[in-house]
Motif scaffolding. Structure first.
Motif, PDB file in Angstrom:
ATOM      1  N   ARG A   1     -15.894 -20.634   4.237  1.00 56.31           N
ATOM      2  CA  ARG A   1     -17.316 -20.677   4.546  1.00 56.31           C
ATOM      3  C   ARG A   1     -17.665 -21.969   5.270  1.00 56.31           C
ATOM      4  N   GLY A   2     -18.566 -21.995   6.110  1.00 57.43           N
ATOM      5  CA  GLY A   2     -18.935 -23.103   6.792  1.00 57.43           C
ATOM      6  C   GLY A   2     -19.791 -23.048   7.830  1.00 57.43           C
ATOM      7  N   ALA A   3     -20.234 -23.887   8.699  1.00 58.94           N
ATOM      8  CA  ALA A   3     -20.991 -23.774   9.686  1.00 58.94           C
ATOM      9  C   ALA A   3     -20.917 -25.085  10.971  1.00 58.94           C
ATOM     10  N   ALA A   4     -21.378 -24.890  12.056  1.00 57.40           N
ATOM     11  CA  ALA A   4     -21.296 -25.738  13.262  1.00 57.40           C
ATOM     12  C   ALA A   4     -22.607 -25.732  14.048  1.00 57.40           C
ATOM     13  N   VAL A   5     -23.070 -26.567  14.345  1.00 53.52           N
ATOM     14  CA  VAL A   5     -24.356 -26.677  15.498  1.00 53.52           C
ATOM     15  C   VAL A   5     -24.298 -27.785  16.204  1.00 53.52           C
ATOM     16  N   ALA A   6     -24.301 -27.448  17.598  1.00 58.55           N
ATOM     17  CA  ALA A   6     -24.241 -28.409  18.532  1.00 58.55           C
ATOM     18  C   ALA A   6     -25.812 -28.373  19.399  1.00 58.55           C
ATOM     19  N   LEU A   7     -26.332 -29.469  19.600  1.00 55.49           N
ATOM     20  CA  LEU A   7     -27.597 -29.608  20.611  1.00 55.49           C
ATOM     21  C   LEU A   7     -27.256 -30.414  21.873  1.00 55.49           C
ATOM     22  N   ASP A   8     -27.961 -30.498  22.934  1.00 55.46           N
ATOM     23  CA  ASP A   8     -28.123 -31.196  23.861  1.00 55.46           C
ATOM     24  C   ASP A   8     -29.415 -32.265  23.294  1.00 55.46           C
ATOM     25  N   PRO A   9     -29.111 -33.442  23.019  1.00 56.53           N
ATOM     26  CA  PRO A   9     -29.794 -34.262  22.460  1.00 56.53           C
ATOM     27  C   PRO A   9     -30.985 -34.516  23.348  1.00 56.53           C
ATOM     28  N   ARG A  10     -31.148 -34.489  24.814  1.00 57.89           N
ATOM     29  CA  ARG A  10     -32.078 -34.780  25.541  1.00 57.89           C
ATOM     30  C   ARG A  10     -33.108 -33.554  25.500  1.00 57.89           C
ATOM     31  N   THR A  11     -32.835 -32.300  25.309  1.00 58.71           N
ATOM     32  CA  THR A  11     -33.741 -31.296  25.660  1.00 58.71           C
ATOM     33  C   THR A  11     -33.856 -30.477  24.148  1.00 58.71           C
TER      34      THR A  11
ATOM     35  N   VAL B   1     -30.880 -40.016  17.094  1.00 60.51           N
ATOM     36  CA  VAL B   1     -30.082 -41.456  16.904  1.00 60.51           C
ATOM     37  C   VAL B   1     -29.501 -41.450  18.531  1.00 60.51           C
ATOM     38  N   ALA B   2     -28.735 -40.551  19.046  1.00 59.55           N
ATOM     39  CA  ALA B   2     -28.297 -40.566  20.168  1.00 59.55           C
ATOM     40  C   ALA B   2     -29.383 -40.592  21.394  1.00 59.55           C
ATOM     41  N   ASN B   3     -30.528 -40.092  21.415  1.00 62.39           N
ATOM     42  CA  ASN B   3     -31.495 -39.878  22.297  1.00 62.39           C
ATOM     43  C   ASN B   3     -32.699 -40.874  22.255  1.00 62.39           C
ATOM     44  N   GLY B   4     -32.046 -42.361  21.685  1.00 65.16           N
ATOM     45  CA  GLY B   4     -33.225 -43.194  21.737  1.00 65.16           C
ATOM     46  C   GLY B   4     -34.396 -43.198  20.623  1.00 65.16           C
ATOM     47  N   GLY B   5     -34.107 -42.339  19.577  1.00 65.11           N
ATOM     48  CA  GLY B   5     -35.064 -42.118  18.758  1.00 65.11           C
ATOM     49  C   GLY B   5     -35.976 -41.005  18.669  1.00 65.11           C
ATOM     50  N   ALA B   6     -35.859 -40.223  19.771  1.00 67.79           N
ATOM     51  CA  ALA B   6     -36.862 -38.940  19.776  1.00 67.79           C
ATOM     52  C   ALA B   6     -35.857 -37.890  19.615  1.00 67.79           C
ATOM     53  N   GLN B   7     -36.595 -37.193  18.723  1.00 65.75           N
ATOM     54  CA  GLN B   7     -35.984 -35.867  18.427  1.00 65.75           C
ATOM     55  C   GLN B   7     -36.691 -34.741  19.080  1.00 65.75           C
ATOM     56  N   MET B   8     -35.918 -33.876  19.583  1.00 65.02           N
ATOM     57  CA  MET B   8     -36.491 -32.844  20.595  1.00 65.02           C
ATOM     58  C   MET B   8     -36.279 -31.601  19.679  1.00 65.02           C
TER      59      MET B   8
ATOM     60  N   ASP C   1     -11.396 -38.571  25.000  1.00 68.25           N
ATOM     61  CA  ASP C   1     -11.271 -39.263  26.173  1.00 68.25           C
ATOM     62  C   ASP C   1     -12.257 -39.132  27.234  1.00 68.25           C
ATOM     63  N   GLY C   2     -13.002 -40.286  27.919  1.00 67.87           N
ATOM     64  CA  GLY C   2     -13.969 -40.178  28.701  1.00 67.87           C
ATOM     65  C   GLY C   2     -15.364 -40.314  28.254  1.00 67.87           C
ATOM     66  N   TYR C   3     -15.533 -40.233  27.006  1.00 72.19           N
ATOM     67  CA  TYR C   3     -16.687 -40.152  26.324  1.00 72.19           C
ATOM     68  C   TYR C   3     -17.044 -41.270  25.064  1.00 72.19           C
ATOM     69  N   THR C   4     -18.011 -41.796  24.991  1.00 69.08           N
ATOM     70  CA  THR C   4     -18.417 -42.444  23.597  1.00 69.08           C
ATOM     71  C   THR C   4     -18.690 -41.732  22.633  1.00 69.08           C
TER      72      THR C   4
ATOM     73  N   ASP D   1     -21.961 -40.010  27.839  1.00 69.68           N
ATOM     74  CA  ASP D   1     -21.176 -40.269  28.909  1.00 69.68           C
ATOM     75  C   ASP D   1     -20.835 -41.762  29.416  1.00 69.68           C
ATOM     76  N   SER D   2     -20.396 -41.873  30.419  1.00 65.47           N
ATOM     77  CA  SER D   2     -19.886 -43.228  30.871  1.00 65.47           C
ATOM     78  C   SER D   2     -21.169 -44.058  31.199  1.00 65.47           C
ATOM     79  N   LYS D   3     -22.222 -43.530  31.492  1.00 65.06           N
ATOM     80  CA  LYS D   3     -23.619 -44.016  31.593  1.00 65.06           C
ATOM     81  C   LYS D   3     -24.534 -44.396  30.242  1.00 65.06           C
ATOM     82  N   GLY D   4     -23.816 -43.918  29.240  1.00 71.16           N
ATOM     83  CA  GLY D   4     -24.668 -44.129  27.930  1.00 71.16           C
ATOM     84  C   GLY D   4     -25.661 -42.874  27.665  1.00 71.16           C
ATOM     85  N   THR D   5     -25.667 -41.652  28.494  1.00 74.34           N
ATOM     86  CA  THR D   5     -26.391 -40.662  28.470  1.00 74.34           C
ATOM     87  C   THR D   5     -25.957 -39.641  27.411  1.00 74.34           C
ATOM     88  N   PRO D   6     -26.571 -39.269  26.375  1.00 77.80           N
ATOM     89  CA  PRO D   6     -26.417 -38.566  25.508  1.00 77.80           C
ATOM     90  C   PRO D   6     -26.309 -37.074  25.911  1.00 77.80           C
ATOM     91  N   VAL D   7     -24.925 -36.417  25.684  1.00 77.23           N
ATOM     92  CA  VAL D   7     -24.774 -35.249  26.189  1.00 77.23           C
ATOM     93  C   VAL D   7     -24.640 -34.066  25.088  1.00 77.23           C
TER      94      VAL D   7
END
Length: 501
Positions: free
Chosen positions: A159-169, A367-374, A430-433, A459-465
């Motif tokens: 039993r478990g769950a997983a959720v992934a979001l685009d932090p920007r949108t 946290v990733a999106n500079g404090g804005a929760q979408m 690799d390739g992401y922070t 990403d390499s520019k610090g953009t949350p993905v």
């Protein structure tokens, strides 16, 4: 006319009056209910005369309608099967529909007011009117990584769950609940077969029909420390501020003694906040929670989304999958005063603190999106039956701002350090922070601990993905490390799929 006949006549007139009143009541107030009832056979036949629209993600159809030779002209099928069951739901003949099938039923069925022009056009051309198409925000790669990761986890968890979001949108990139179910038997035109399948799932003690990603609330363990850290940062603490720690701590009012996972974690009397987050120092956060106070802690949790009763995930407008509210509990004595021992336990995500996996993803996304929760959403687009007209495209909007950009930056740095040097190393790729926070939560004296991970990728520019939450229920030893490993693969899959970005 004698008295008995008059009485019979009066009774007959009264009964006729009641019948007439009931007939008018049915026509005026109950007609729509009876006409649209799932038990109205004519409605069912008419509904299946029109081809229902597709539900799709990344150009792949996850729910389609196939022509049949029966009274019901089209059979609903689900090529995505169990992998997408808790997102899409199902559309049965006699049972209640669920998921996106229910939320976007009118558009999919072609009866929505939005599609009136299409229906009028089909009247003139003689074409068969069909339902509209619903395009989801789901990343196929991320969904597969989440589904496969949960099913094949190294701890043997069921039993478990997983959720992934685009932090920007707020776009949902993946949403999986384990165990899942095959929705195809539930849509069978053989109602006996559909009912038998439903009863089997409903009676399964593992609860495959439950959407654990949105409806399950569990103690979040140390993932909740990021909420406590946010409150501390706003109270003047910095990542380099030294806070009380030690190998054990017990409230001055009594209660259970709080210790760390292993003796090597923060045995010294003081550590920096950065170290306390990186190593997941229970004693440090218990004392930090007492310093902050119950009301400030509860308020910061509310600012992140705890106690929200009306959150839904689906269309950005009205409606969607209902999300169970996360809670912090009262954190007080029977007399109304603060219970210091309860506050210490709550500050490490135990006691009465309960959180949904979606809430965990929303914390890391903010946290990733500079404090804005979408605001999270699943429905990306609504297209006409012929796909030429776009009736709706999601326009992301902010849900709340739980922390300032400065506080979010400090939290982000600490979570990155957790993955670089602390308990979240398994999430790196690799390739992401990558930043994150693990959590191990007690689930009862006779049960193994839950394993949690919340995190994000830049990403390499610090953009949350991508931002993610994974929970493995009763995973036992190493559960949070395994949750981190799965989370890293989900985020890596999301950023590799252009449709998920």
């Amino acid at each position: 006319m004698n008295a008995p006949l008059r009485r019979v006549g009066v009774v007959a007139m009264v009964l006729f009056g009641l019948l007439f009143a009931n007939l008018n009541w049915v026509q005026a107030y109950k007609a729509d209910e009876y006409r649209t009832s799932d038990y109205n056979g004519r409605v069912q036949v008419a509904e299946y005369d029109r081809k229902r629209g597709n539900i799709e993600a990344g150009g792949t159809a996850l729910a389609t309608s196939q022509a049949t030779d029966g009274n019901l002209k089209y059979l609903r099928t689900y090529p995505g099967g169990a992998e997408y069951a808790h997102v899409i739901g199902y559309k049965p003949v006699n049972l209640g529909d669920t998921g996106i099938e229910r939320l976007e039923n009118d558009f999919l069925a072609g009866t929505s007011d939005q599609l009136i022009a299409d229906r009028v056009k089909d009247m003139f051309t003689g074409d068969e009117s069909g339902g509209g198409n619903v395009l989801l925000s789901i990343s196929k790669n991320a969904q597969k990584a989440a589904y496969d990761g949960l099913r094949n986890n190294n701890n043997g968890v069921k039993r478990g769950a997983a959720v992934a979001l685009d932090p920007r949108t707020g776009a949902v990139q993946a949403l999986v609940s384990m165990p899942s179910f095959d929705p195809n038997p539930l849509a069978s035109h053989d109602t006996s077969e559909a009912s038998a399948a439903y009863n089997k799932y409903e009676q399964d003690p593992a609860g495959p029909l439950k959407n654990r990603a949105l409806a399950e609330v569990l103690p979040p363990g140390s993932t909740f420390k990021m909420v406590v850290a946010a409150a501390a940062l706003e109270d003047g603490v910095t990542p380099q501020t030294r806070i009380p720690a030690g190998s054990s701590w017990r409230a001055s009012t009594g209660g259970n003694t709080i210790t760390n996972a292993v003796p090597s974690i923060c045995p010294q009397s003081e550590v920096t906040l950065m170290t306390a987050v990186t190593d997941s120092c229970n004693t440090g956060f218990a004392q930090l929670g007492v310093r902050i106070g119950a009301e400030a802690l509860k308020e910061k949790a509310r600012q992140f989304g705890f106690d929200q009763e009306d959150l839904t995930v689906g269309h950005l407008g009205e409606g969607g999958h209902r999300v169970a509210p996360s809670r912090t509990g009262d954190i007080q004595n029977p007399d109304g005063g603060t219970d210091e021992a309860a506050l210490g336990q709550s500050a490490i995500g135990q006691r009465d603190v309960r959180m949904t996996p979606l809430q965990g993803a929303l914390i890391s996304a903010a946290v990733a999106n500079g404090g804005a929760q979408m605001r999270p959403y699943l429905v990306q687009q609504l297209l006409a039956p012929d796909r030429t007209t776009d009736y709706y495209t999601a326009r992301p909007r902010e849900l709340r701002q739980p922390v300032s950009s400065k506080v979010a930056g400090d939290l982000r740095d600490m979570m990155v350090n957790v993955v670089r040097e602390g308990t979240g190393r398994n999430a790196a790729f690799d390739g992401y922070t990558v930043g994150g926070k693990t959590g191990t939560a007690q689930s009862g004296p006779q049960n193994a601990d839950h394993g949690w991970f919340i995190g994000f990728a830049l990403d390499s520019k610090g953009t949350p993905v991508s931002a993610v939450c994974v929970v493995l229920e009763e995973a036992g030893s190493g559960g949070s490390a395994e949750a981190a490993r799965i989370a890293g693969r989900i985020m890596r899959a999301a950023v590799s799929d252009s449709g998920g970005r």
